[in-house]
Design a protein around this motif. Sequence first.
Motif, PDB file in Angstrom:
ATOM      1  N   CYS B  17      13.909  38.099  59.075  1.00 21.01           N
ATOM      2  CA  CYS B  17      13.137  39.276  58.668  1.00 21.01           C
ATOM      3  C   CYS B  17      11.695  38.895  58.364  1.00 21.01           C
ATOM      4  O   CYS B  17      10.758  39.566  58.800  1.00 21.01           O
ATOM      5  CB  CYS B  17      13.781  39.931  57.444  1.00 21.01           C
ATOM      6  SG  CYS B  17      15.306  40.804  57.860  1.00 21.01           S
ATOM      7  N   GLU B  18      11.505  37.796  57.601  1.00 24.86           N
ATOM      8  CA  GLU B  18      10.137  37.385  57.273  1.00 24.86           C
ATOM      9  C   GLU B  18       9.382  36.981  58.541  1.00 24.86           C
ATOM     10  O   GLU B  18       8.201  37.294  58.699  1.00 24.86           O
ATOM     11  CB  GLU B  18      10.130  36.218  56.279  1.00 24.86           C
ATOM     12  CG  GLU B  18      10.639  36.564  54.883  1.00 24.86           C
ATOM     13  CD  GLU B  18       9.660  37.393  54.043  1.00 24.86           C
ATOM     14  OE1 GLU B  18       8.563  37.743  54.541  1.00 24.86           O
ATOM     15  OE2 GLU B  18      10.014  37.691  52.876  1.00 24.86           O
ATOM     16  N   LEU B  21       8.539  40.181  60.483  1.00 21.84           N
ATOM     17  CA  LEU B  21       7.515  40.974  59.801  1.00 21.84           C
ATOM     18  C   LEU B  21       6.151  40.290  59.896  1.00 21.84           C
ATOM     19  O   LEU B  21       5.137  40.926  60.185  1.00 21.84           O
ATOM     20  CB  LEU B  21       7.897  41.191  58.330  1.00 21.84           C
ATOM     21  CG  LEU B  21       9.053  42.170  58.076  1.00 21.84           C
ATOM     22  CD1 LEU B  21       9.483  42.123  56.618  1.00 21.84           C
ATOM     23  CD2 LEU B  21       8.653  43.592  58.478  1.00 21.84           C
ATOM     24  N   ARG B  25       3.257  42.151  61.815  1.00 18.29           N
ATOM     25  CA  ARG B  25       2.096  42.548  61.005  1.00 18.29           C
ATOM     26  C   ARG B  25       0.840  41.819  61.434  1.00 18.29           C
ATOM     27  O   ARG B  25      -0.273  42.223  61.101  1.00 18.29           O
ATOM     28  CB  ARG B  25       2.383  42.259  59.526  1.00 18.29           C
ATOM     29  CG  ARG B  25       3.363  43.247  58.907  1.00 18.29           C
ATOM     30  CD  ARG B  25       3.814  42.778  57.552  1.00 18.29           C
ATOM     31  NE  ARG B  25       4.739  43.738  56.952  1.00 18.29           N
ATOM     32  CZ  ARG B  25       5.483  43.473  55.896  1.00 18.29           C
ATOM     33  NH1 ARG B  25       5.425  42.287  55.321  1.00 18.29           N
ATOM     34  NH2 ARG B  25       6.294  44.383  55.406  1.00 18.29           N
ATOM     35  N   GLU B  67       7.643  39.428  52.330  1.00 17.45           N
ATOM     36  CA  GLU B  67       8.287  40.645  51.862  1.00 17.45           C
ATOM     37  C   GLU B  67       9.288  40.394  50.736  1.00 17.45           C
ATOM     38  O   GLU B  67       9.613  41.298  49.969  1.00 17.45           O
ATOM     39  CB  GLU B  67       9.000  41.316  53.049  1.00 17.45           C
ATOM     40  CG  GLU B  67       9.485  42.729  52.818  1.00 17.45           C
ATOM     41  CD  GLU B  67       8.373  43.705  52.450  1.00 17.45           C
ATOM     42  OE1 GLU B  67       7.298  43.652  53.067  1.00 17.45           O
ATOM     43  OE2 GLU B  67       8.588  44.517  51.522  1.00 17.45           O
ATOM     44  N   VAL B 110      11.854  46.708  57.894  1.00 14.67           N
ATOM     45  CA  VAL B 110      11.748  46.105  59.222  1.00 14.67           C
ATOM     46  C   VAL B 110      11.688  47.197  60.287  1.00 14.67           C
ATOM     47  O   VAL B 110      10.857  47.170  61.192  1.00 14.67           O
ATOM     48  CB  VAL B 110      12.944  45.153  59.475  1.00 14.67           C
ATOM     49  CG1 VAL B 110      13.039  44.770  60.950  1.00 14.67           C
ATOM     50  CG2 VAL B 110      12.812  43.910  58.608  1.00 14.67           C
ATOM     51  N   THR B 113       8.274  49.013  60.520  1.00 14.45           N
ATOM     52  CA  THR B 113       7.047  48.257  60.772  1.00 14.45           C
ATOM     53  C   THR B 113       6.582  48.416  62.222  1.00 14.45           C
ATOM     54  O   THR B 113       7.386  48.297  63.155  1.00 14.45           O
ATOM     55  CB  THR B 113       7.276  46.768  60.428  1.00 14.45           C
ATOM     56  OG1 THR B 113       7.580  46.689  59.044  1.00 14.45           O
ATOM     57  CG2 THR B 113       6.038  45.933  60.728  1.00 14.45           C
ATOM     58  N   LEU B 116       7.214  46.248  65.803  1.00 13.01           N
ATOM     59  CA  LEU B 116       8.478  45.531  65.632  1.00 13.01           C
ATOM     60  C   LEU B 116       9.651  46.379  66.124  1.00 13.01           C
ATOM     61  O   LEU B 116       9.862  47.497  65.664  1.00 13.01           O
ATOM     62  CB  LEU B 116       8.663  45.167  64.154  1.00 13.01           C
ATOM     63  CG  LEU B 116       9.914  44.377  63.755  1.00 13.01           C
ATOM     64  CD1 LEU B 116      10.074  43.132  64.623  1.00 13.01           C
ATOM     65  CD2 LEU B 116       9.835  43.988  62.295  1.00 13.01           C
ATOM     66  N   HIS B 243       5.646  51.008  50.609  1.00 17.63           N
ATOM     67  CA  HIS B 243       5.101  49.902  51.357  1.00 17.63           C
ATOM     68  C   HIS B 243       3.776  50.318  51.926  1.00 17.63           C
ATOM     69  O   HIS B 243       3.612  51.422  52.385  1.00 17.63           O
ATOM     70  CB  HIS B 243       6.067  49.492  52.459  1.00 17.63           C
ATOM     71  CG  HIS B 243       5.779  48.124  52.910  1.00 17.63           C
ATOM     72  ND1 HIS B 243       5.223  47.842  54.107  1.00 17.63           N
ATOM     73  CD2 HIS B 243       5.928  46.960  52.261  1.00 17.63           C
ATOM     74  CE1 HIS B 243       5.040  46.546  54.196  1.00 17.63           C
ATOM     75  NE2 HIS B 243       5.454  45.988  53.097  1.00 17.63           N
ATOM     76  N   THR B 247       3.739  51.730  56.661  1.00 16.56           N
ATOM     77  CA  THR B 247       5.027  52.346  56.365  1.00 16.56           C
ATOM     78  C   THR B 247       4.856  53.577  55.495  1.00 16.56           C
ATOM     79  O   THR B 247       3.762  54.088  55.309  1.00 16.56           O
ATOM     80  CB  THR B 247       5.972  51.345  55.693  1.00 16.56           C
ATOM     81  OG1 THR B 247       5.391  50.974  54.461  1.00 16.56           O
ATOM     82  CG2 THR B 247       6.186  50.130  56.564  1.00 16.56           C
TER      83      THR B 247
END
Lengths: 469, 673
Positions: B17-18, B21, B25, B67, B110, B113, B116, B243, B247
Motif C-alpha cells: 500500500c505504501e 501510494l 502520489r 500513510e 488506495v 488515489t 492508482l 485525506h 481524495t
Amino acid sequence: MELFYDNSTITAICTAPGMAGISIVRLSGADAYPIADAFCKNSPILPSAMAPGTFRLFHLRDPSDASPIDEAIVLAFRAPNSYTGEDVIEFQIHGGRISATRVMKGLIHCGARPAEPGEFSKRAFLNGRMDLSEAEAVIDIISAQSERAGRAAAEQLEGSLGRRVNACYDELMTICADVEASLDFADYESTGILEEVDVTARISDIRSNLEKLAATWREGILLREGALVVLSGIPNSGKSTLFNAMLGAFRSIVTDIPGTTRDSIEEAMLLNGIPLRITDTAGLRDSDGIVERIGIDRAKKLIANADVNLRIIDMTAEIEPQLSWIDDTAADPLKTIAVLNKSDIAPRDRVSTLPQELAAKDFTTVIVSAKTGAGIDELKAAMTKKICDDLPDEGGQDVAVSTRHHTLLKEGIEALDEALELYKHDAENAAVFCAQSLRRAAESIGEITGRTYSEDLLDIIFSRFCIGK
Amino acid sequence: MDCDFEIIVVGGGHAGCEAALASARSGVKTLLISLSASDLAFLPCNPSVGGLAKSHLVFELDALGGEIARNTDYAGLQFRVLNTRRGAAVHANRVQCDKHVYSYRMTKVVHQTANLTVLEDEVVGLVLKGDIVAGVKTLKKGDISSKRVIITAGTFLRGTIHIGDEVTPGGGGGFPASNLLAEQLEKMGLSKERLKTGPPPRLKPSSVDYSAMTRQDGEDPAPLFSWEAGKAAAKGEMFHVEHFADTFSIKSTTDELNSVYSDNFLPQEKESSVNKSPYRGHPGVKNTPKMFHVEHFKPVWLPDSEQVPCFLSQTTPKTHEIVRSNLKRSALYGGGIIGTGVRYCPSLEDKVVKFSEKEHHHVFIEPESGCSELNLEYPNGLSCSLPRDVQFDMVHSVPGLEKAEIIDFGYAIEYDFYDPRDLFPSLESKFIHGLYLAGQVNGTTGYEEAAALGFMAGVNAARSLNDDPPIILSRTDAYIGVMIDDLVTKGTNEPYRMFTSRAERRLILRQHNSRYRLMTFSNQLGLVNRDFLDETKKYKKIIDSEVERLNQERLTGVPLASHLCRVGMNYSMLPGALDLPQEVVNEIEIEVRYKGYIEHENKLAENIKRSESTIIPDGIDYMSIQTIRYEAREKLAKIRPQNLGAAGRIPGVTPADVAMLSVAVRSIARKKF
C-alpha cells in the motif's frame, strides 16, 4: 570504524624498531598544532609559533605531571608542504622506544590518536603527495603492516590477558543489555520482567577491573614510574662506587618538581631513553635488631618488585654465599644481573673462569670495575636488554598495538565514568544517556577483542530475558 | 516503450500500500495487484502499531508522506506513550487499532488515489527482457507490461501454514500461497531463505473473565502519530477520514453524523470491489456503508470517549506442562518447521523450552476491534504451532481464560525471503534492473518496517523513471536509514525488527524531531501537505534561533540555556520566551538540555557522513584488489557497498581492509583522469 577516512590528528613512532640514535614521533592532521601546543605547554615557545620548515630545541615534559621526558628537536611543517600534505610536527628525540612512546602518549593525552598501520602514507597518497607507482608500493607496505599488527594483537590476546579483557567485555555487555532492554522493551515496564536495577555498583566493578587491566601494561608502569633497578650486595662489595659510576655514565635526571617525594636512597636517571629508579638496599642492612628485620623485609619486597636486580658480587671475596642470595631473597633469576665487580684487583684466573662457571645459571653476568669504569657500557647494554625483554615484543607495530590497547582501555574507563556521573546527577533521563556511554565503553573494549556491539547486544538481551509477547 | 503501467506493485499489504501510494502520489501511473482488492493492509497479527523504534518509523513516514501514521490514528482504539520516564529519545507511541477499520480505511484511501488502479488477481511470474523487468504475468488478466515492478508479497511466497502436524500451503488470511512467482524468483538467482512467524489463537470476548486480570488503559488525550490527525484533534473536530488533495474531504462533527450518510458527500467509487465491506457477512452487521467512518458501528470507540482497555494475565506451571508434554506434536519442535522465528516474538514453545526456569510468562489480552460485534481478543504471548486439542487445553490453563472459546486457532507460517544483500540501498535488485523488493520478502517483521520499506521502494522506483537519483536516507538521518543499511550491508538471519539500540545515534533520532531532520527530503519528495511543510520550516527556524538566543543571552551573568538546565525550570519561565506550541517548546528544551550529548552525537554523525561521501565506483572488481584480504574481497564482491562507510559496516571487513579499499578507489579515480 570511522577511523579510516577522517582528518583527525594521528601520531606514531616513525623510526624503525630497535635501539637507534634517534627516534622520530610524527604528528599529522587538522589539529596537529593545537595538540602540539598543548603537549609543549611548559615550553617558552609553542610549536604553532614556529615558522614553517624550521626546527628548534625543546625540553619536553609530560603534560600531565610536568615530569621531564627528553630533549627534542621539533620540526614544524605546514599543509600542504609536508609528507602527508597536512599540518605535521615531528619530534626527534633520543633513541630507544621509551622516550618516543612517552611523547606519543603525551600527544594522545592532548587529543591525537594512534595512527593505523600505514596511515601517514595513505594520507600522503590521498593528498596527492605521491604518484601512483609510489602509492602501489605503499599499498604493499600497509598490507604487510596490517597483517603484522593483526598477528601481534591476536598473540597478545591469547592467554590470561585476553581472558580478562573478554570477561570485562562480557560483563559490560550484560549491563548494556539490561539498560538497553529497559529502553527497547518498555511495553514490559508494568510487568516486572525488567526490574529497576541499580547498575552503578556493577559499572564501578567493571571500571576497577579495567583500571587493573590498564595497569598490567608493564610499559605503562615503566613509563609512569620508571623501571625499578635494585642494587644489593654484601658490605664492601662496591655498591656505592657502582652507584656513582652509573650516575656519572648515565644521564641523570634533575628533579626540580616541587613536592616529589622520593626515597632518599632512590635516584632517577635515564638509560637509553628509559627512565630508571635506582635504589640501594645497603643502608637498610647496616643496623641490627628490629630495624634490621624491617630492612630485610623491605629489601625482599623491593627485589620482588624490581624490573632489574643488580647483584654486586665481590670477586675478591668468597663467591658461593654471595650467590645463594638469589634463593634467599626469592629474586627472579631472569631479572637478575650478577655484576662481578673489582675486575681491576681480582685474581686474573678468577676473572676469566668465573663467567664460565656461572654460564649455566639463568641470570646474566657482567664483569665490571666500578672503580675504573671498565665494563659499565656492557652493564648498560645488559640492563637495557633486561628491561626491553620484559616489554611487549620489540617492533614498531607492536608498540602501536599496545598503545592502542591502552588508549582503548582508557577510553572505556572514561565512558564508564561518564555513565556513573550521569546516574548521579540526572537520574530521570539517565538510562538513555547512560546507554550511549556504556555503548561507547563497550565499543572501545570490544575493539580490543574484535567484537562488535550491535551484533552482540541483541543476542545477550534475548538470552537474558524472555522478552516477547 | 509504451507500457500498460509505469509501476506495478505486487501485494496489497503494508509495504504494497505504501509503495503504491508513494508511486501514484509522485504522479506515476501505478497498478496494485492483490489477491483481494478489498482487504488491503490486513493486520494478521496483533493489530497494534508503534512501540519502541517502530514508532520512530511511523513518525518518519508521516514526515516523508507515508500513510501508516494517519491510518493508525484514525483506526486507533487505545493510545499510549511508552518510556515517558526515560527521556525524549526513547519515547514511543503505541496504538492498538481496530483491525477492520484499519484495513477498510487503507483500502479506501488506495482506491481513491489518483493514478492508482487496483486489480484483484494473482501474479504468477515476471515478464523479463534479458535482465530488465518488463511487467508481470497474472493468472486472470495475462501479461501486464510495466517499467518497474515492486514485489511486496509478504508471507505469500511459498507460504506454509502449520498447526501441529497439519500443514497447509497458504499465505495467511485464507489466501493461497504464491508458489509460481517464488519459483521464478529463485530461478533468477535471488538467494532465498525460510523464515517463520505466527499469531496466537483468537478468543471470543464474552467467554473471557477479565476480572482475573490486570487492566491497562490508554492515555487521555490520545497521543497521535500524524500531523493531520493532530491538527484535527486540536481543533476539536471529529475524528474522520479526511485525506488531503486528491481524495475526499468531509467535515463533520458528532452532531453532523447523519450528513455523513448522505450520498452527496460520497466520492465516486472507482472499483466495484470496494463495495465489499470488510464487515460483510458478519452477524449483526446489516447495513454495509459505502463510506468509511469510525462511528458507523455502535458501540464503537470515539476519540475523547473512553478508550478500549487491554488486560494482562499470565501463563501457569500447568500451561508449561501442557506445552512440554506435547512438544513433539508442535510443528516447531516436532521437525515440521525449518524457518527461523522472531526472537522478539517467541512462540510459547520457545519460551517454555528456553526459559524453563520461569513459572509464568505474560499474556496480554488485546482487543482487535472496537465493535463489540466484531471483536475478538488477541492473547498476545500465546502464539504457537501446537495441534488444536493442545491449544484448547493450553488456553484454558491461563487465569481468566478457563472458559475461553477459541474462534481461530493459532498457527505458524513459514515463507521465503530473499537475501536483502542482493539489493541496492534503493531496494532495487542488483540482478534484475527495474525490480524492487520491500517488506517481509526482505526478511523484516512488523507492519511499520514493511511500510517503511514499501514507501522507500515506491519513491525510488518512481524517481528512477525520470533517472532521478534514489533517495537514500543515511543512518544519521533516520531509523529508516538504519534499517535499510543494516539489511543491505549485513543481511539478516532472523526476521529483522527495528530496535532503538540498532541506531548508533539514537539521541538525534527522536520520534518528535522526525519532521525537522527529514525536512529536506520531505521537500524534495513533495508527498506531504504543503501546510505541514511550511509549518515545519517555520518551527525549525524558531527552534534554531531560540536555541541560539538562549545560548547567547545572559541573566545574572549566566546564559539562559544554563538556567533552563536547572531542575524545575522550563522555557516559558525564561525572559523573552515566545508563545509557542508545546511540541516546539519541547524541541527547544531538549536541544538546550542535551546540547553536550547532541553535539557529541553530531560530531560522530559527521564522521559517518564523511566516510559515506566516498563513493565506490559501480564496476569495481574487488577480486582483483590483491591487497585486501581474500575473505574481505569475497564479502565486498557479494555486497558491493556503494560507499566506504557501508563497506566498513560489513561484518568481517576490517578497518585495514577499508583503508586498502579507499586507496584502491582513489587509484582508479586517478587512472581515469
